[in-house]
Design an enzyme around this catalytic site. Structure first.
Site, short mmCIF file in Angstrom:
data_model
loop_
_atom_site.label_atom_id
_atom_site.label_comp_id
_atom_site.label_asym_id
_atom_site.label_seq_id
_atom_site.Cartn_x
_atom_site.Cartn_y
_atom_site.Cartn_z
N GLN A 199 16.49 -2.29 -33.48
CA GLN A 199 17.30 -2.91 -31.93
C GLN A 199 18.92 -3.34 -33.11
OE1 GLN A 199 17.48 -2.69 -28.68
NE2 GLN A 199 16.05 -3.18 -28.65
N THR A 211 21.21 17.86 -10.92
CA THR A 211 18.63 16.62 -11.45
C THR A 211 19.18 15.32 -10.52
OG1 THR A 211 19.86 18.63 -12.69
CG2 THR A 211 17.96 17.26 -13.36
N LYS A 244 16.43 6.21 -17.16
CA LYS A 244 17.98 6.73 -18.11
C LYS A 244 18.25 7.80 -17.70
CE LYS A 244 17.49 2.80 -21.94
NZ LYS A 244 16.20 3.03 -22.20
N LEU A 245 18.31 8.18 -16.11
CA LEU A 245 18.48 9.42 -16.17
C LEU A 245 20.57 10.14 -16.86
CD1 LEU A 245 18.33 9.67 -11.89
CD2 LEU A 245 17.17 9.86 -14.20
N ARG A 287 15.41 -11.18 -28.98
CA ARG A 287 13.69 -11.37 -29.35
C ARG A 287 13.71 -13.07 -30.02
NH1 ARG A 287 13.28 -6.89 -29.90
NH2 ARG A 287 12.55 -5.38 -30.98
N ASP A 340 12.97 3.10 -15.99
CA ASP A 340 13.01 2.39 -17.14
C ASP A 340 13.21 4.15 -17.16
OD1 ASP A 340 15.56 2.06 -19.08
OD2 ASP A 340 14.72 1.29 -20.53
N ARG A 394 9.10 -5.73 -27.49
CA ARG A 394 7.95 -6.55 -28.44
C ARG A 394 7.54 -7.46 -29.16
NH1 ARG A 394 11.07 -1.84 -31.89
NH2 ARG A 394 12.10 -2.21 -30.02
N PRO A 453 24.89 15.59 -11.24
CA PRO A 453 24.73 15.22 -10.63
C PRO A 453 23.27 15.29 -9.56
CG PRO A 453 26.77 15.21 -10.89
CD PRO A 453 26.66 15.78 -11.68
N THR A 462 20.90 -0.85 -27.47
CA THR A 462 21.59 -1.82 -28.20
C THR A 462 20.80 -1.48 -28.86
OG1 THR A 462 19.11 -2.48 -27.04
CG2 THR A 462 21.07 -3.54 -26.74
O1 C5P Z 1 10.87 -4.27 -27.80
P1 C5P Z 1 12.05 -4.19 -27.43
O2 C5P Z 1 12.22 -5.50 -26.81
O3 C5P Z 1 13.54 -4.47 -28.58
O4 C5P Z 1 12.26 -3.08 -25.97
C1 C5P Z 1 13.35 -3.16 -25.68
C2 C5P Z 1 13.75 -2.35 -24.10
O5 C5P Z 1 14.65 -1.95 -23.40
C3 C5P Z 1 12.86 -1.24 -24.28
O6 C5P Z 1 12.06 -0.82 -24.00
C4 C5P Z 1 13.83 -0.03 -25.02
O7 C5P Z 1 13.80 1.19 -24.40
C5 C5P Z 1 15.04 -0.93 -23.78
N1 C5P Z 1 16.75 -0.71 -23.52
C6 C5P Z 1 17.44 -1.12 -24.81
N2 C5P Z 1 18.58 -0.74 -24.65
C7 C5P Z 1 19.12 -0.59 -24.20
C8 C5P Z 1 18.62 -0.08 -23.27
C9 C5P Z 1 17.08 -0.08 -22.97
O8 C5P Z 1 16.10 -1.88 -25.45
N3 C5P Z 1 20.25 -0.39 -23.51
#
Ligand code: C5P
Length: 223
Positions: free
Chosen positions: A183, A69, A62-63, A174, A60, A204, A67, A115
């Site tokens: 979030q 790079t 997230k680039l 969650r 993950d 988490r 283009p 999110t």
């Molecule tokens: O701990 P938690 O469940 O909130 O982690 C969510 C994971 O998903 C994190 O690693 C976060 O970087 C990733 N993520 C996100 N929302 C996005 C893309 C990735 O929460 N849109």
């Protein structure tokens, strides 16, 4: 759990021993492991990922760049066996196409709107659309760039599904009773799958506290 549903555990730590523990405690499950900026940039993170065998690896990173790079970055990852790699859809069609061009067997995942953002947060960054409408627009671009998967919250999954016909991956997950923390667009695992997610990303709720206990709770919630 239904066959075609996938779970990715977000291995968000800077410690390889914690990462080992997370993998060890979840090894009986068919699970993918998502390594993000924290782990990849930690002292031994990249080398740890390079040694993983028979695991579904989700980088993950997230680039979000021009283009050239983006495509140069994906080339530098070739020594790793990465199954999924993320790129921000907001980096634009040319960057998305550049990444896809050099992706080989790696699935390219477009990240729509984080999110952790809601409508108010979007307005602060200068966007005039709602989260829902922005994500719909981003799904159209992901389709145009022929990406392999898309990340959105489970709230938008029903709309995204109508546009983007491949894998929908939803973070912001969650377990019942767990706090949202940073979030803002969250959902329980069961509801996320019911809403149209093919795969969920959960961090988490699993990795903090007692991992084994949390995993049991997750599995139970899906049965
Ligand atoms: O701990 P938690 O469940 O909130 O982690 C969510 C994971 O998903 C994190 O690693 C976060 O970087 C990733 N993520 C996100 N929302 C996005 C893309 C990735 O929460 N849109």
């Amino acid at each position: 759990m239904k066959k075609n549903r996938k779970i990715f555990i977000a291995v968000d730590t800077n410690s390889t021993s914690r990462a080992k523990k997370i993998i060890q405690y979840t090894k009986k499950l068919k699970i993918g492991y998502k390594f993000g900026l924290e782990f990849f940039n930690s002292k031994n993170g990249r080398s740890f990922v390079s040694k993983l065998k028979k695991k579904i690896v989700f980088a993950d990173l997230k680039l979000n760049d021009i283009p050239n790079t983006c495509s140069s970055t994906i080339k530098t990852l070739r020594d790793l066996k990465i199954n999924y790699l993320t790129v921000h859809i907001s980096s634009g069609l040319d960057s998305l196409k550049a990444v896809k061009n050099f992706s080989g067997k790696t699935k390219i995942v477009g990240v729509s709107t984080l999110t952790s953002l809601n409508d108010k947060d979007l307005r602060e960054t200068g966007h005039t659309r709602s989260v829902k409408n922005l994500v719909i627009q981003q799904a159209k671009l992901a389709k145009k760039a022929n990406l392999d998967a898309i990340v959105c919250s489970a709230h938008e999954a029903p709309y995204v599904k109508k546009i983007f016909k491949k894998e929908i991956i939803t973070p912001g997950i969650r377990l019942v009773g767990d706090k949202a923390k940073d979030q803002k667009r969250i959902m329980t695992p069961k509801k996320a799958f019911e809403n149209g997610a093919n795969s969920i990303v959960i961090g988490r709720s699993i990795t903090k506290g007692n991992i084994r206990k949390n995993i049991k709770k997750l599995i139970k919630s899906l049965n």
